[in-house]
Design a protein around this motif. Sequence first.
Motif, PDB file in Angstrom:
ATOM      1  N   VAL A  77       0.961  -1.104   0.022  1.00 25.97           N
ATOM      2  CA  VAL A  77      -0.084  -0.051   0.044  1.00 25.97           C
ATOM      3  C   VAL A  77       0.879   1.268   0.066  1.00 25.97           C
ATOM      4  O   VAL A  77       0.630   2.245  -0.889  1.00 25.97           O
ATOM      5  CB  VAL A  77      -0.828   0.075   1.173  1.00 25.97           C
ATOM      6  N   THR A  78       1.973   1.300   0.692  1.00 23.13           N
ATOM      7  CA  THR A  78       2.877   2.476   0.826  1.00 23.13           C
ATOM      8  C   THR A  78       3.508   2.500  -0.556  1.00 23.13           C
ATOM      9  O   THR A  78       3.785   3.778  -0.803  1.00 23.13           O
ATOM     10  CB  THR A  78       3.895   2.170   2.017  1.00 23.13           C
ATOM     11  N   LYS A  79       4.168   1.408  -1.121  1.00 27.62           N
ATOM     12  CA  LYS A  79       5.042   1.353  -2.223  1.00 27.62           C
ATOM     13  C   LYS A  79       3.973   2.107  -3.275  1.00 27.62           C
ATOM     14  O   LYS A  79       4.445   2.979  -4.243  1.00 27.62           O
ATOM     15  CB  LYS A  79       5.394   0.144  -2.308  1.00 27.62           C
ATOM     16  N   LEU A  80       2.760   1.462  -3.454  1.00 27.18           N
ATOM     17  CA  LEU A  80       1.789   2.056  -4.415  1.00 27.18           C
ATOM     18  C   LEU A  80       1.621   3.553  -4.274  1.00 27.18           C
ATOM     19  O   LEU A  80       1.692   4.235  -5.342  1.00 27.18           O
ATOM     20  CB  LEU A  80       0.737   1.168  -4.560  1.00 27.18           C
ATOM     21  N   SER A  81       1.499   4.028  -2.864  1.00 23.38           N
ATOM     22  CA  SER A  81       1.185   5.313  -3.018  1.00 23.38           C
ATOM     23  C   SER A  81       2.348   6.387  -3.274  1.00 23.38           C
ATOM     24  O   SER A  81       2.229   7.267  -3.960  1.00 23.38           O
ATOM     25  CB  SER A  81       0.932   5.458  -1.471  1.00 23.38           C
ATOM     26  N   MET A  82       3.534   5.650  -3.060  1.00 22.15           N
ATOM     27  CA  MET A  82       4.722   6.446  -3.497  1.00 22.15           C
ATOM     28  C   MET A  82       4.771   6.545  -5.153  1.00 22.15           C
ATOM     29  O   MET A  82       5.043   7.411  -5.889  1.00 22.15           O
ATOM     30  CB  MET A  82       6.044   5.698  -3.023  1.00 22.15           C
ATOM     31  N   ILE A  83       4.445   5.282  -5.564  1.00 18.43           N
ATOM     32  CA  ILE A  83       4.914   5.079  -7.094  1.00 18.43           C
ATOM     33  C   ILE A  83       3.870   5.864  -7.899  1.00 18.43           C
ATOM     34  O   ILE A  83       3.934   6.616  -8.801  1.00 18.43           O
ATOM     35  CB  ILE A  83       4.841   3.516  -7.506  1.00 18.43           C
ATOM     36  N   GLN A  84       2.730   5.868  -7.300  1.00 18.16           N
ATOM     37  CA  GLN A  84       1.682   6.389  -7.868  1.00 18.16           C
ATOM     38  C   GLN A  84       1.360   7.884  -7.674  1.00 18.16           C
ATOM     39  O   GLN A  84       0.334   8.732  -7.984  1.00 18.16           O
ATOM     40  CB  GLN A  84       0.287   5.695  -7.776  1.00 18.16           C
ATOM     41  N   VAL A  85       2.171   8.383  -6.754  1.00 17.14           N
ATOM     42  CA  VAL A  85       2.095   9.635  -6.210  1.00 17.14           C
ATOM     43  C   VAL A  85       0.606   9.984  -5.791  1.00 17.14           C
ATOM     44  O   VAL A  85      -0.003  11.268  -6.324  1.00 17.14           O
ATOM     45  CB  VAL A  85       2.801  10.793  -7.098  1.00 17.14           C
ATOM     46  N   GLU A 118      10.677   7.511   3.461  1.00 13.57           N
ATOM     47  CA  GLU A 118      10.412   8.811   4.473  1.00 13.57           C
ATOM     48  C   GLU A 118      10.888   9.884   3.911  1.00 13.57           C
ATOM     49  O   GLU A 118      10.241  11.117   4.020  1.00 13.57           O
ATOM     50  CB  GLU A 118      10.899   8.504   6.017  1.00 13.57           C
ATOM     51  N   PRO A 119      11.895  10.060   3.147  1.00 14.10           N
ATOM     52  CA  PRO A 119      12.422  11.507   2.584  1.00 14.10           C
ATOM     53  C   PRO A 119      11.569  11.675   1.587  1.00 14.10           C
ATOM     54  O   PRO A 119      11.575  13.002   1.260  1.00 14.10           O
ATOM     55  CB  PRO A 119      13.869  10.931   1.764  1.00 14.10           C
ATOM     56  N   TYR A 120      10.783  10.843   1.011  1.00 17.25           N
ATOM     57  CA  TYR A 120       9.709  11.314   0.086  1.00 17.25           C
ATOM     58  C   TYR A 120       8.229  11.945   0.597  1.00 17.25           C
ATOM     59  O   TYR A 120       7.395  12.090   0.111  1.00 17.25           O
ATOM     60  CB  TYR A 120       9.496   9.992  -0.866  1.00 17.25           C
TER      61      TYR A 120
END
Length: 260
Positions: A77-85, A118-120
Amino acid sequence: MKINFLGTCAGTEPMERRRYSSFVMETGDKLYWFDAGEGCSRTAHLMGIDLLNIHSIFISHSHLDHIGGLPGLLWQVTKLSMIQVRELNHGKIKLFLPDLGKLEAIREILQSNMKDYEPYGIKLEILPEEVTDRVLLDDGTVKVTAYHNHHLKKEENEPWRSFSYKVEAEGKILVYSGDVKSYSDLDDALSEGCNALIIETGHFKVDEVYEYCKSKNVDKVLFSHCGKEILEHYEASAQKLKDTFGDNAIICEDRMVIEI
Ligand SMILES: [Zn+2]
């Protein structure tokens, strides 16, 4: 409500085409996740389910065939949130666990991955709650009530650690057994009957499932957490199911979608 089966196998050795227990109930654009056997988030994503619509997660008990995919689900869920902004569409994930102590272990597993995000500005934001016998959630769309069962032994002064769930949405009732010691564990959850019962068949002989379900006001019986007896005698089990319930009972498969 739509039920997406992500894993339908009991906690036996790995079986062909079946992963461990998990399903996600969809109503409107919200996802309510029940148990998280390994790989459940992968299966859901590949089925086209938008993981960022996740609203809450309900774990029946902490055995690995029910919780082994939970770190992976939270990470995906976290990864998809980052990839898909994109942020989660329904805010923080409500996580209902029968034993909150397990959350620390899960956080530790996730920690090294989360440091990369976290940096993102991406954080894993969950609202954990311990499961007890009560209404866990009533958000105006979905009501979920927990009923302890006797699958996990406990001493007198210890809390219950294994639960079955009643889910009410769209005027329908769905009952999920989790794992039980005997089917009579489900009597309270089924006191009003239900439109669909997702029942574990991993610890029982097929005849016991039939006998119990026949005595209850259940419209549709969905066999899941399938054990070796059913899987190794699939044709005979399916035939018996048809003879007993007609079209009102199904041996569920991974990636099956059922509307009730
Ligand atoms: Zn199990």
